[in-house]
Design a protein around this motif. Structure first.
Motif, PDB file in Angstrom:
ATOM      1  N   GLY A  35     -24.972  -6.039  -6.654  1.00 25.02           N
ATOM      2  CA  GLY A  35     -24.169  -5.366  -5.633  1.00 25.02           C
ATOM      3  C   GLY A  35     -23.029  -4.625  -6.311  1.00 25.02           C
ATOM      4  O   GLY A  35     -21.889  -4.688  -5.851  1.00 25.02           O
ATOM      5  N   LEU A  36     -23.361  -3.908  -7.362  1.00 28.00           N
ATOM      6  CA  LEU A  36     -22.321  -3.299  -8.185  1.00 28.00           C
ATOM      7  C   LEU A  36     -22.025  -1.868  -7.748  1.00 28.00           C
ATOM      8  O   LEU A  36     -22.937  -1.075  -7.513  1.00 28.00           O
ATOM      9  CB  LEU A  36     -22.745  -3.289  -9.657  1.00 28.00           C
ATOM     10  CG  LEU A  36     -22.540  -4.580 -10.455  1.00 28.00           C
ATOM     11  CD1 LEU A  36     -23.348  -5.714  -9.901  1.00 28.00           C
ATOM     12  CD2 LEU A  36     -22.837  -4.354 -11.932  1.00 28.00           C
ATOM     13  N   PRO A  37     -20.744  -1.509  -7.684  1.00 30.46           N
ATOM     14  CA  PRO A  37     -20.376  -0.109  -7.454  1.00 30.46           C
ATOM     15  C   PRO A  37     -20.662   0.727  -8.713  1.00 30.46           C
ATOM     16  O   PRO A  37     -20.910   0.184  -9.786  1.00 30.46           O
ATOM     17  CB  PRO A  37     -18.873  -0.173  -7.160  1.00 30.46           C
ATOM     18  CG  PRO A  37     -18.394  -1.457  -7.724  1.00 30.46           C
ATOM     19  CD  PRO A  37     -19.560  -2.393  -7.756  1.00 30.46           C
ATOM     20  N   ALA A  38     -20.634   2.048  -8.550  1.00 26.59           N
ATOM     21  CA  ALA A  38     -20.956   2.958  -9.653  1.00 26.59           C
ATOM     22  C   ALA A  38     -19.767   3.083 -10.599  1.00 26.59           C
ATOM     23  O   ALA A  38     -18.704   3.570 -10.211  1.00 26.59           O
ATOM     24  CB  ALA A  38     -21.346   4.320  -9.100  1.00 26.59           C
ATOM     25  N   GLU A  39     -19.968   2.679 -11.844  1.00 28.51           N
ATOM     26  CA  GLU A  39     -18.880   2.711 -12.830  1.00 28.51           C
ATOM     27  C   GLU A  39     -18.340   4.126 -13.062  1.00 28.51           C
ATOM     28  O   GLU A  39     -17.154   4.319 -13.300  1.00 28.51           O
ATOM     29  CB  GLU A  39     -19.369   2.162 -14.167  1.00 28.51           C
ATOM     30  CG  GLU A  39     -19.403   0.659 -14.184  1.00 28.51           C
ATOM     31  CD  GLU A  39     -20.208   0.123 -15.357  1.00 28.51           C
ATOM     32  OE1 GLU A  39     -20.148   0.722 -16.437  1.00 28.51           O
ATOM     33  OE2 GLU A  39     -20.899  -0.890 -15.164  1.00 28.51           O
ATOM     34  N   PHE A  42     -15.305   4.943 -11.045  1.00 31.22           N
ATOM     35  CA  PHE A  42     -14.047   4.191 -11.077  1.00 31.22           C
ATOM     36  C   PHE A  42     -12.925   5.154 -11.482  1.00 31.22           C
ATOM     37  O   PHE A  42     -13.079   5.928 -12.428  1.00 31.22           O
ATOM     38  CB  PHE A  42     -14.107   3.049 -12.099  1.00 31.22           C
ATOM     39  CG  PHE A  42     -15.036   1.928 -11.731  1.00 31.22           C
ATOM     40  CD1 PHE A  42     -15.410   1.709 -10.411  1.00 31.22           C
ATOM     41  CD2 PHE A  42     -15.546   1.073 -12.700  1.00 31.22           C
ATOM     42  CE1 PHE A  42     -16.269   0.669 -10.067  1.00 31.22           C
ATOM     43  CE2 PHE A  42     -16.398   0.029 -12.365  1.00 31.22           C
ATOM     44  CZ  PHE A  42     -16.763  -0.165 -11.052  1.00 31.22           C
ATOM     45  N   LYS A 239     -14.732  -2.663  -3.897  1.00 30.00           N
ATOM     46  CA  LYS A 239     -15.659  -1.555  -3.656  1.00 30.00           C
ATOM     47  C   LYS A 239     -14.923  -0.222  -3.524  1.00 30.00           C
ATOM     48  O   LYS A 239     -15.538   0.832  -3.637  1.00 30.00           O
ATOM     49  CB  LYS A 239     -16.481  -1.797  -2.380  1.00 30.00           C
ATOM     50  CG  LYS A 239     -16.870  -3.233  -2.107  1.00 30.00           C
ATOM     51  CD  LYS A 239     -17.781  -3.824  -3.170  1.00 30.00           C
ATOM     52  CE  LYS A 239     -18.097  -5.293  -2.821  1.00 30.00           C
ATOM     53  NZ  LYS A 239     -18.749  -6.023  -3.909  1.00 30.00           N
ATOM     54  N   ALA A 242     -12.010  -0.857  -7.757  1.00 33.75           N
ATOM     55  CA  ALA A 242     -12.956  -1.369  -8.750  1.00 33.75           C
ATOM     56  C   ALA A 242     -12.939  -2.886  -8.703  1.00 33.75           C
ATOM     57  O   ALA A 242     -11.891  -3.486  -8.419  1.00 33.75           O
ATOM     58  CB  ALA A 242     -12.584  -0.892 -10.157  1.00 33.75           C
ATOM     59  N   PRO A 243     -14.083  -3.530  -9.001  1.00 37.43           N
ATOM     60  CA  PRO A 243     -14.111  -4.996  -9.009  1.00 37.43           C
ATOM     61  C   PRO A 243     -13.119  -5.571 -10.013  1.00 37.43           C
ATOM     62  O   PRO A 243     -12.536  -6.632  -9.787  1.00 37.43           O
ATOM     63  CB  PRO A 243     -15.545  -5.328  -9.434  1.00 37.43           C
ATOM     64  CG  PRO A 243     -16.341  -4.103  -9.149  1.00 37.43           C
ATOM     65  CD  PRO A 243     -15.401  -2.944  -9.323  1.00 37.43           C
ATOM     66  N   HIS A 375     -25.581   1.560  -7.693  1.00 36.51           N
ATOM     67  CA  HIS A 375     -25.295   1.346  -9.109  1.00 36.51           C
ATOM     68  C   HIS A 375     -26.209   2.102 -10.063  1.00 36.51           C
ATOM     69  O   HIS A 375     -25.775   2.563 -11.117  1.00 36.51           O
ATOM     70  CB  HIS A 375     -25.331  -0.154  -9.433  1.00 36.51           C
ATOM     71  CG  HIS A 375     -24.852  -0.452 -10.829  1.00 36.51           C
ATOM     72  ND1 HIS A 375     -25.661  -0.982 -11.798  1.00 36.51           N
ATOM     73  CD2 HIS A 375     -23.647  -0.246 -11.413  1.00 36.51           C
ATOM     74  CE1 HIS A 375     -24.971  -1.100 -12.923  1.00 36.51           C
ATOM     75  NE2 HIS A 375     -23.753  -0.674 -12.719  1.00 36.51           N
TER      76      HIS A 375
END
Lengths: 402, 402
Positions: A35-39, A42, A239, A242-243, A375
């Motif tokens: 469930g990762l956002p797109a780096e 960031f 989200k 950034a995490p 992601h």
């Protein structure tokens, strides 16, 4: 030596997503499981600037801080929440290190073994695991794409008198759907009627594909009743910023916040003051709302690309409802497909997802899968869907040969 | 509305130190109550540089991270621990957000209601509170300035078969004393003999006034037995770098670390990756050992100044053992003095300390107080001790007039 671990450890599940990621480590896997956002999106430069500003004021940012959180940050957040229709004072807000800690603290101050809580079906896996680690019993309320069904909710409120009703009304995980206003109103009213708290988890609410549509939180709806709040609300910057900033918050009646702060004090004294001050700086000079619109537009484009690639494959009996926000596509497959077995084929072909079963408290959902579209780099999506296609064919071939 | 909180909340004590600080807020109080390091000595410039370096590498530092902690940081810490005589591999180490979280996670994976744990008398207040929040029963082992008394320890190991023995052998809080090597060896041996884990809390071990004296950790002594470790060790960067970096660690047998990581995953997923990467950068370019020597020398000077000011007052029946490190002076008063009542006089006079009773699981220590010498600016110490003097006199006058 055999360790004499506590009873709780027998209920501490490992995260299915992390287990899948472990299996895939070191292999050429395109993972749609996390469930990762797109780096790439960031706001690194702004965050770097924010930390530098936070640390420019000398040692105060490095000292022990208040358990409740850095007051200027809470004040700013209260203003932001007011823009979303929520009246909230700093003493009704607790800073946490993210939604996971919010969920754990609320579980900790409310749940005893055998306590029932009501949840959607499906619902957020890690929340289920936390509730179960406190030996509470999650009971699923019948749910369709518009939210919990009021009749079933009321029946179960009466039958179980649960400690709270845990819901993700906006872009849920894994469902990706949005509750209708009618259902929101009904659920708030029913829970008030029966004196049962609502625990509203809203990590994705800001990540919406149509920026002009607003979905009122249950917290704001509940406030129309005017007295003490009956909704505990949690959200996070994971989200939207950034995490890595590890910052979330809980809003609730001050009596609940006071108790949650006591639990947080026992858990970790307080959240990183550096992170909180940096976030406070960031909110001061960075156009976060504009940033969220940019990121959401990109996620929308990725979702459209993925679903059109999937549509082109014409997988028989495979369908989904196009999400209006969030990070996940919730895929329905034919009844004979077992997602966990399909996953084994998928991993062999070099792609991963989360089998649906883990999102249900009762083991249903075996023929569903959760697919993340935020992601994976968009230019890799055709290859990912090609691999999914090979997995479906390999699964079908194996099923025939049995 | 009355909240239906969990049983645990009835055992969630508030921190006595924080309660005292609340009373003193807004008043002209010189507080010797907290356990705060000196802000003027935080290496702010280096920390600022470290965060900048950590964030110069793009978005990776801002993504979700491993629950166990940032691997290069763990590897570096393993090297540092090797210099202290501890063999430890990265899979025997878990990064936490500080000692408080380490204590909470270990409590969480070991303690069920009614479980007994053995503790020193006195011992760290917040640890006691965490253990009690899990409804465990702390039993005090007879303790003198050289450590736990082996005979009483063995009798209580046999009688209670405790889940673990919680100790702070080096510059304890509040005692400030150091266990002798003989007692360290004896306690390690006895706990092994009876198959009971030791939980060694070592937040202050590096803050020593004679840099050439080494006090081997129980963890390192236990390793002489050669097989699986029987000691869980935790320490923190809060006293050596700054509390604000919210970074500590636990070392233990890999089976324990695996379970603690599961509990941490449920609690907060993982510690701030930004903080961990910054710390990793800092350890790479900053002379932390030299910094610790500087800070420790300053703390020594403050302690000497404070104790000589106190000696000048010739308070009758008031004594202490000069600490060899750490942050606290543990003051013995005449039997008729009640420290909690004295505190009320002290606060009226504008000075605060922590009454001794809160550091005991059995309510003893009423005529002791813990005094911090690290946080108050040295030029304010004469005034603080003058106020203490007035408090003693006002207490005595009130006692006579009763």
């Amino acid at each position: 030596m055999t360790q004499r671990f506590s009873t709780m450890t027998r209920h501490l599940g490992s995260s299915a997503v992390r287990d899948i990621l472990k299996v895939t480590q070191g292999k050429d896997i395109l993972s749609l499981a996390g469930g990762l956002p797109a780096e790439a999106f960031f706001p690194v430069a702004a965050i770097r600037e924010a930390y530098d500003r936070a640390l420019s004021g000398g040692g105060t940012a490095l000292q022990y801080g208040l358990t409740e959180g850095f007051l200027p940050l809470r004040e700013r957040l209260c203003e932001q929440m007011a823009a979303d229709g929520c009246r909230v004072q700093p003493d009704e807000m607790l800073m946490t290190t993210g939604s996971q800690q919010s969920i754990d603290l609320i579980a900790r101050i409310f749940l005893d073994p055998e306590d029932v809580i009501l949840v959607e079906a499906p619902t957020y896996l890690s929340a289920l695991q936390v509730f179960q680690s406190y030996q509470a019993v999650p009971v699923a309320v019948e749910t369709d794409e518009h939210g919990m069904l009021p009749d079933d909710l009321e029946a179960k409120l009466l039958r179980h008198h649960p400690k709270f009703v845990y819901v993700i009304p906006t872009f849920s995980n894994p469902g990706g759907n949005v509750w209708s206003l009618e259902r929101r109103n009904a659920v708030v009213e029913l829970c008030r009627k029966h004196g049962v708290l609502i625990f509203e988890d809203d990590p994705y609410g800001k990540v919406k594909f149509n920026p002009d549509v607003n979905f009122p939180s249950l917290y704001s709806i509940d406030q129309q009743y005017g007295d003490n709040g009956n909704v505990i609300y949690t959200s996070t910057f994971s989200k939207t910023v950034a995490p890595g900033v590890r910052s979330g918050w809980v809003m609730a009646d001050a009596s609940i916040i006071r108790m949650a702060a006591k639990a947080k004090q026992a858990s970790d004294l307080h959240s990183s003051l550096i992170d909180q001050r940096a976030l406070h700086e960031l909110l001061g000079f960075f156009d976060l709302q504009g940033h969220i619109r940019t990121v959401s537009a990109e996620y929308y484009a990725r979702m459209v690309k993925m679903t059109s690639l999937m549509q082109d494959r014409k997988w028989e009996g495979v369908s989904w409802i196009e999400p209006q926000g969030g990070m996940f596509l919730w895929v329905q497959m034919p009844e004979h497909v077992k997602a966990d077995v399909l996953l084994q084929h998928a991993v062999r072909e070099g792609v991963a997802f989360v089998p649906g079963q883990v999102f249900y408290s009762d083991g249903s959902g075996y023929n569903r899968m959760r697919v993340n579209f935020t992601h994976t780099d968009p230019h890799l999506l055709p290859e990912a869907i090609e691999r999914m296609d090979r997995a479906f064919r390999s699964y079908a071939a194996a099923a025939v040969s049995v």
